[in-house]
Each structure stands twice: as C-alpha cells, then as structure tokens.
Design a protein around this motif. Structure first.
Motif, PDB file in Angstrom:
ATOM      1  N   ILE A 566       0.803  -1.227   0.000  1.00 18.05           N
ATOM      2  CA  ILE A 566       0.000   0.000   0.000  1.00 18.05           C
ATOM      3  C   ILE A 566       0.831   1.270   0.000  1.00 18.05           C
ATOM      4  O   ILE A 566       0.276   2.366  -0.075  1.00 18.05           O
ATOM      5  N   ARG A 567       2.161   1.184   0.074  1.00 18.79           N
ATOM      6  CA  ARG A 567       2.978   2.398   0.147  1.00 18.79           C
ATOM      7  C   ARG A 567       3.581   2.722  -1.214  1.00 18.79           C
ATOM      8  O   ARG A 567       3.905   1.819  -1.991  1.00 18.79           O
ATOM      9  N   PRO A 568       3.744   3.977  -1.531  1.00 23.89           N
ATOM     10  CA  PRO A 568       4.363   4.347  -2.803  1.00 23.89           C
ATOM     11  C   PRO A 568       5.832   3.945  -2.844  1.00 23.89           C
ATOM     12  O   PRO A 568       6.562   4.074  -1.856  1.00 23.89           O
ATOM     13  N   ILE A 569       6.257   3.444  -3.980  1.00 21.12           N
ATOM     14  CA  ILE A 569       7.639   3.031  -4.186  1.00 21.12           C
ATOM     15  C   ILE A 569       8.178   3.898  -5.322  1.00 21.12           C
ATOM     16  O   ILE A 569       7.930   3.628  -6.501  1.00 21.12           O
ATOM     17  N   GLU A 742      -8.879   1.279  -0.435  1.00 25.94           N
ATOM     18  CA  GLU A 742      -8.696   2.735  -0.404  1.00 25.94           C
ATOM     19  C   GLU A 742      -7.222   3.086  -0.255  1.00 25.94           C
ATOM     20  O   GLU A 742      -6.745   4.078  -0.835  1.00 25.94           O
ATOM     21  N   LEU A 743      -6.486   2.286   0.494  1.00 24.29           N
ATOM     22  CA  LEU A 743      -5.059   2.547   0.675  1.00 24.29           C
ATOM     23  C   LEU A 743      -4.273   2.258  -0.599  1.00 24.29           C
ATOM     24  O   LEU A 743      -3.309   2.965  -0.913  1.00 24.29           O
ATOM     25  N   ILE A 748      -1.476   4.435  -5.602  1.00 26.65           N
ATOM     26  CA  ILE A 748      -1.481   4.717  -7.040  1.00 26.65           C
ATOM     27  C   ILE A 748      -1.409   6.226  -7.291  1.00 26.65           C
ATOM     28  O   ILE A 748      -0.608   6.702  -8.109  1.00 26.65           O
ATOM     29  N   ALA A 749      -2.231   6.970  -6.564  1.00 26.17           N
ATOM     30  CA  ALA A 749      -2.273   8.418  -6.766  1.00 26.17           C
ATOM     31  C   ALA A 749      -0.947   9.075  -6.391  1.00 26.17           C
ATOM     32  O   ALA A 749      -0.480   9.995  -7.083  1.00 26.17           O
ATOM     33  N   LEU A 750      -0.326   8.606  -5.318  1.00 22.04           N
ATOM     34  CA  LEU A 750       0.914   9.223  -4.865  1.00 22.04           C
ATOM     35  C   LEU A 750       2.106   8.878  -5.755  1.00 22.04           C
ATOM     36  O   LEU A 750       3.053   9.654  -5.851  1.00 22.04           O
TER      37      LEU A 750
END
Length: 781
Positions: A566-569, A742-743, A748-750
């Motif tokens: 769930i975290r941006p990479i 939602e996470l 994706i957005a970030l």
C-alpha cells in the motif's frame, strides 16, 4: 459388499469408554451427524464391537492393544479400523488425537472402500509421533483478529491435518496491555506469544495487571485448551520469556531488576525484566506456572522464545543492547567465555524451574527453548539438556540464524531461514539428534508450509513439492516432532489448500507418492477434465517459488510490517510530502528516525541487500520467476474459461484469484529490490551511462508498480475469494483492514508523476530529531 460409509449408516449404537477422553464423545457426535442421528450411545469396558455397533475408543494400555491385534505389539502410536465378519466397527487408537484423525480417514479417504478391506483391521502408524503447530498465527498471534475466523473450525482443522498438539495461549484482546511513549513501536510486539504473567499472577506480581484483563486472557486460554482436548489434542504454550515487567514492579522491588530487553531502534523507553538468577524470581515463575496449570492441568509443554520482542536472558550475547543484566549472575571483568557459561547455566536453570513446576501437576510436562538466538551459549546449554528440557530448531547443524542450507536454486542467496525454501534436512542432522536423545532430550524441528514466512499476507498459496520434500527428509532423519510454523489455515480461508493436504497425507503415509496424490486430490476438487491442469498449476507455483531469489527476507516474510502493498515506491520517497505518507507510516514498523521510512535498503542498522545482489535478484526474477508465473496465471485463466460444472468453476476461480494475487505480490517484491538496485547504484556512481541505466530501471519500476497496484485493486474489488488476511477489528502493523482498497488507491495516486524523479536518500535521515529544527537533516515535525 457395502462401502464403509454405507455400513456406518447402518449402525444403530455407539459405544465409548466409561470415563474415557472427551474425543470419544466428539467422534460420537460426528458419527451421529454424518451417519445416523438416531444412534444410541452407551458405555462399555471392552473394545470389541457387537453387530450394529461402532466402538470408538482410545486404547492406552499396551497389553490391551496387543490382545486386540498381534500387529499392534510394540507399536507406540497406532490407529486401527476393523470390521470383523458378523461384527460392528472398531474405531480404535493409541492416543486421543489419533482417534479423531482415524475418524476423518474413515469418512473421507476410506468412505467408498469396500467394507471387506477392513476385515483383518486396517492399521495406520503416523509418520511423526508428534506434529505440532508453533506460532499459530490465526489462533493466537498476528492474525487472531482475522474477519470470519471460526475457532472450532480451526481446532478441527488442526486435528484433521494430523496434529498431536495445539498452542493455546493467546490474548483475549486485539491489542496488548503494554503501552509506550508516543511514536514508539516496541509495545506492538507484545501482542503475540504472550508471557505467563498475562494470564495469572504470583504473590510477587499480584495487582500489577488488572484482574479483569488477566481473567479474560485466562478464560480465552482455557477455552482454547478445552477445544484442543475435545479433538484429542494436547495443549501447550509458546511464550516470549523472560519478558519485561511494568516499571512499577521494579520500583517496588529494584533489587530484582534483570536485563534490558527492548530494541533501542524500536523503543523510546527502556524495558527490563526480572532477574531469573534470583531465587525469588524463580519462585515467582514456578508459582505462576503452577497457578496456570491448576486451571488447565492438560497443559503439557511450554516453548520459550527469547531475546526478542521484549524478552531475553541476562548476559546472553544476542540481547539487542548487548550483554547486560542484574547483579547476581556475573561480576565485572570476566572473560566472554565465562559470561557465556554463566548465562547458559542461568537459562537452563530457568527451564528446569518451569519443567519441575509443571510436573507437579502433569508428569509429562516439558519445556523447550528456541535455540537459534543463543549461538554463543549453545555448547553450554547443550551440555545441560536432559529429560524434559528440549530444544526447537530449524537445523541442528546451525548455530544462530545463519542457516547451513542454501537456496534451492541460487547459491548467492544468504538467508532462507523461516521459509519453505529451506526444504531439505540432511543426514548429518541425524547424528546430532541421536546425541540429544542420549541425554533423554529431543528436538522439535521447524518447517514452514503456510503464509507465515512465505507470502504474507496471502493465503492458500500452493508449493506442495517443497512441503513434501521437507517432511520426507525430516522423516528420513527420524525427527520425532515436526513443528510447523504458523499453524493451519482453516478451509473457509483456503478450501483447496494442497500444502495442508500434503501434510495430512504424509503424516498418515510416509511412503506417499506425491504425484499420484496430487492427481487424486485435483480430481476430487476440480473433476477429471481439469485435474491434470490443476496439478500443473501447483507444480508451476512450486517452481515459481523456487525461482524467487528471496532478495530481502524481512520484506517477503513480514511484508505487511513494511506496508509494501500500500505504500508508494518511488525514487525519492521524500518527494511525497510526509503528511501524505501518514496513512501508512502510522502503522509502519519504523520509528521516526529509522531510515527504512525512506530507504528500502536499510532497517534498524541492517544492510538488507547490497546493490550488486539486488541487480542479480531482479535478473533472476525476470529470467526465471516471471515467465513461470505468467504461464501459471494464463493456465489458471484458461482453466476458468474451460470450466463447465459448478465444481470446476468454483475451484478454478479460487486458484485463478490466488495465482493473480501471487503474481502481484511477486511484482511488488521486484519493485523494492529494483529500488535498491537503481537508487543506491545511482547514488554511488559518477558514470553517466550507469546512472542513465539506473534512471531507466527506476522509471520502468514506477510505471510497472502503478499498473501492478491497479491490478491488485481490481482483484480486491471484484474477487470473492478469501485470498488475503484481513482484520475484523482494524489495521495494525501486522494486518491490513477492509480499507485496503482505499489505501491501494492512495498508493497509485501518490506514485503518479514521480516516474522521473531523481533518485535520492537523505544520508542524515536517522539523525533527525522530530520537532527540532537544528542540524543535521530537515526538521521532521
């Protein structure tokens, strides 16, 4: 001649032993539900079955067993189903857990067998005398808040799978009583393997924990133990000990302070336990265990995990803050070897205290120590092991965590400890097992067949070949108790769990023909038309896992802790404002000054993977892993399209969903590995061409991971398969929640727009002091 099932439905009476074990009543109830609801129940002392009768019984006496059947002479563990001509059915076993397992064989595997096959008695001897779950994730540990979890289903699954034991100590609450300063992490580790003082108190600790808290935990343990006994299982405990105690207790008794046991990069406040070198503390532990066993006398073992998660033995070398402790064990200026000897003697004395206290109530009680953390003290501990003082290990050849076994495919992979990739167990282990047995002690040996340590948080991922190989080699080295980490997965979460079926089948047949078994099971589950395809799919999944180079152990074994899904990479994580990262950082296994927040290469001082191996790992995944996984997903999709019957469609959909989830999981593992390769090679190079190559890799990584997250989100939103663990209570460091979708959308957005960011990691990140604007680094308010 009728089949066994047809014959069972004709029986009108069930006979059990007067005062016999509760499992006899469990089998009786199952018989009535599945065969004849109106059957009468009565007690009898004999074990013969009269016509029209099912005799279900545990035959603990060796002489009685020998009189029943000459083939039982000398067998310590056995199950027998017999139907002599003109008689009823004898369903008999040497131990309570075997009786229930025999019943499941009768109504499943042998259901359609001609009754004549049982005329002389069908006898089964279990492969492993002991099969034990350890760190049971659903029942007691990190997944115990999973939505839809049914406790009785879990215990029935444990018994059906072939278990002898059940681990029963879990907290009644979703969070532990332990707390800490704002932003600290250490207290989160107290949610699993709860210590004795979470259930009972002694004269020393009475009043330090709320009584309603202790009562709730004790009631939960007692309830678990009752379920265990219902299905014939022997209950036991897995505890982190000696664990830290409340500061108030040490303020009252400062002379009893033991070792500092917290992790300095996970905690903001030191934690201390009691000094088990002090006789008052040993009496305290003995009293707690006796108090607990008076409540649950069926408890038969206590497995001690230590030097982790707020627990540790004084002056052992692997304490997070180094050798330390109270004033009773060593004096200053001793040599390291003398300190190691004293620490080991203290540890073994603690084990003896627990064993002896337990044996006051249950003469079979034993204590075990997880041996890996004590490499410096190993020889001193080993020399003092004896009857009832046992060990549990991954390997007896290895000291510490550096396993003496290699990845099945890639020599350069340094660590496969705690995973199913450790699938062998060589002849050299046997000599060490014999040495231990000569002392009267034994070793429970780990294997890892499920979600824990492998593909967390996914469930039901097939790798039956790895499971079978490990069990076969352990049996070949005469392992007495095989201890499967993580416990079972209830069928409501993974109804086609072939790994678990292999465990069950091998436990009842050590000469199991794996390929033939997989074909039979596939036909049972999906039908003859697609059975061969299903077997190929399992074999592909097995091969894919063997082609996974395990680049960063903590990320694939405990990836939820680091919020990978769930975290941006992105090449520079701090290009995303910290406020926008809070949704995952609040649950991340990282304090504010731990650089793993912004750097996938490091965690609490560990260099997780160096860039050259990261490059090699992504090459292996490109060349070996993803071609197999792509074919596996395509095959699963093809099976679903070709499925015609409801049976075919349900099974094919289940496997297709799990294969897609597995592919997306592997892709994220690839992304973090590519991040290390690209970012750190870029930062360490001045070669323009090499830097260009890194930027290209990272751009592709970001684009691919955005698409991967979209694919994962689609699966989450459309699938009805229970393919991953989701908490029923809320998000924690260890679990995701129903807001998972939602996470993923936030991820994706970030990530969008950061495809071409210049790679960067603040080299001074760990020196930041939140709220303080001075040097070095940026302010992190």
């Amino acid at each position: 001649m009728p089949t066994l099932h047809q014959y069972l439905t004709q029986l009108a009476v069930v006979e059990t032993t007067p005062g016999g074990p509760p499992v006899e009543a469990t089998v009786t109830e199952e018989f009535k539900q599945q065969c004849n609801r109106s059957a009468a129940v009565r007690s009898t002392a004999g074990f013969g079955a009269a016509p029209g009768t099912l005799r279900a019984g545990v035959v603990a006496d060796a002489a009685q067993a020998r009189a029943l059947h000459p083939a039982l002479d000398g067998k310590k563990q056995w199950m027998m189903l017999r139907c002599k001509e003109g008689a009823g059915v004898e369903l008999l076993a040497s131990h309570p857990h075997l009786l229930f397992q025999l019943w499941t064989l009768a109504v499943e595997e042998w259901r359609n067998t001609d009754i004549a096959a049982f005329g002389q008695g069908k006898i089964v001897v279990p492969t492993f005398p002991g099969l034990r779950p350890v760190y049971d994730i659903f029942l007691n540990q990190i997944y115990r808040t999973t939505r839809g979890f049914n406790k009785e289903e879990h215990f029935r699954t444990l018994a059906r799978t072939g278990s002898s034991y059940a681990e029963v100590n879990g907290l009644a609450f979703s969070v532990p009583f332990e707390t800490g300063p704002k932003g600290e992490l250490l207290h989160r580790f107290y949610t699993y393997c709860p210590a004795l003082d979470q259930f009972v108190s002694s004269r020393l600790t009475k009043g330090f924990y709320d009584q309603d808290y202790l009562q709730a935990n004790l009631n939960n343990l007692k309830n678990n133990a009752a379920y265990a006994v219902k299905y014939g299982l022997t209950p036991g405990l897995v505890c982190f000990e000696p664990r830290s105690v409340p500061d108030e207790l040490l303020q009252r008794y400062p002379v009893l302070r033991g070792a500092r046991v917290d992790h300095p990069m996970r905690s903001f406040r030191p934690r201390f336990n009691l000094s088990v070198a002090h006789p008052v503390v040993l009496d305290h532990y003995a009293e707690m265990l006796e108090n607990l066993m008076h409540e649950v006398p069926s408890l038969e073992y206590l497995s001690v995990w230590s030097n982790d998660s707020g627990a540790g033995f004084e002056y052992t070398s692997s304490l997070y803050v180094g050798r330390n402790g109270g004033g009773y064990l060593v004096r200053e200026w001793l040599a390291a070897k003398d300190i190691a000897a004293a620490a080991a003697i203290n540890l073994v004395r603690f084990m003896k205290t627990l064993r002896d206290a337990g044996r006051k109530i249950n003469p079979r009680f034993r204590t075990l120590i997880r041996l890996e953390p004590f490499w410096e003290e190993h020889d001193h501990i080993w020399a003092r092991l004896e009857n009832g003082l046992d060990v549990e290990v991954s390997s007896l050849l290895t000291r510490g965590w550096d396993l003496a076994y290699k990845h099945p495919k890639y020599e350069e992979v340094p660590q496969i400890h705690g995973t199913a990739l450790y699938s062998t167990f060589v002849d050299k282990e046997r000599a060490i097992i014999k040495d231990l047995e000569s002392k009267g002690a034994s070793a429970d040996v780990y294997f890892v067949p499920g979600a824990l340590g492998n593909h967390e948080p996914l469930t039901g991922i097939p790798f039956p070949g790895l499971v079978h190989q490990k069990m076969s080699q352990m049996a070949g080295q005469s392992v007495v108790t095989a201890a499967y980490q993580g416990g079972v997965t209830p069928p409501s979460f993974a109804p086609y769990n072939i790994n678990q079926e292999v465990i069950r089948a091998f436990q009842f047949d050590r000469d199991l023909d794996l390929k033939a078994f997989l074909r039979r099971k596939a036909e049972e589950w999906i039908g003859a038309n697609l059975a061969d395809d299903l077997v190929r799919l399992w074999e592909m999944s097995d091969e894919a896992y063997k082609s996974f180079p395990a680049p960063i152990l903590i990320y694939h074994a405990w990836g939820v802790w680091y919020r990978l899904l769930i975290r941006p990479i992105v090449p520079n994580i701090e290009a995303i404002p910290e406020a926008e990262r809070a949704y995952y950082e609040d649950f991340l296994l990282a304090t504010t000054h731990n650089r793993t927040r912004v750097d996938f290469r490091y965690d609490v001082g560990f260099d997780l993977i160096e860039p050259p191996r990261a490059w090699k790992a992504i090459a292996h995944m490109d060349e070996d892993l993803f071609p197999v996984m792509t074919k596996a997903v395509a095959l699963a999709e093809s099976m679903l399209k070709r499925a015609k019957t409801d049976q075919e469609k349900v099974c094919a959909q289940d496997q297709y969903d799990r294969m897609r989830a597995l592919l997306y999981w592997y892709r994220t593992e690839y992304a973090v590995t590519a991040w290390v390769a690209g970012v750190h090679t870029y930062l360490g190079s001045k070669d323009p061409e090499e830097r260009r190559k890194c930027r290209a890799l990272l751009r592709k990584m970001v684009v691919d991971e955005i698409q991967n997250a979209k694919d994962l989100l689609h699966l989450w939103e459309t699938s009805t398969t229970n393919w991953m663990i989701v908490s029923d209570v809320g998000e924690t460091t260890f679990t995701y929640y129903k807001n998972f979708g939602e996470l993923v959308k936030k991820k994706i957005a970030l990530m969008a727009g950061h495809e071409d960011d210049e790679p960067y990691v603040d080299p001074d990140f760990q020196w930041r002091v939140p709220g303080f604007a001075g040097f070095p680094g940026k302010e992190s308010a």
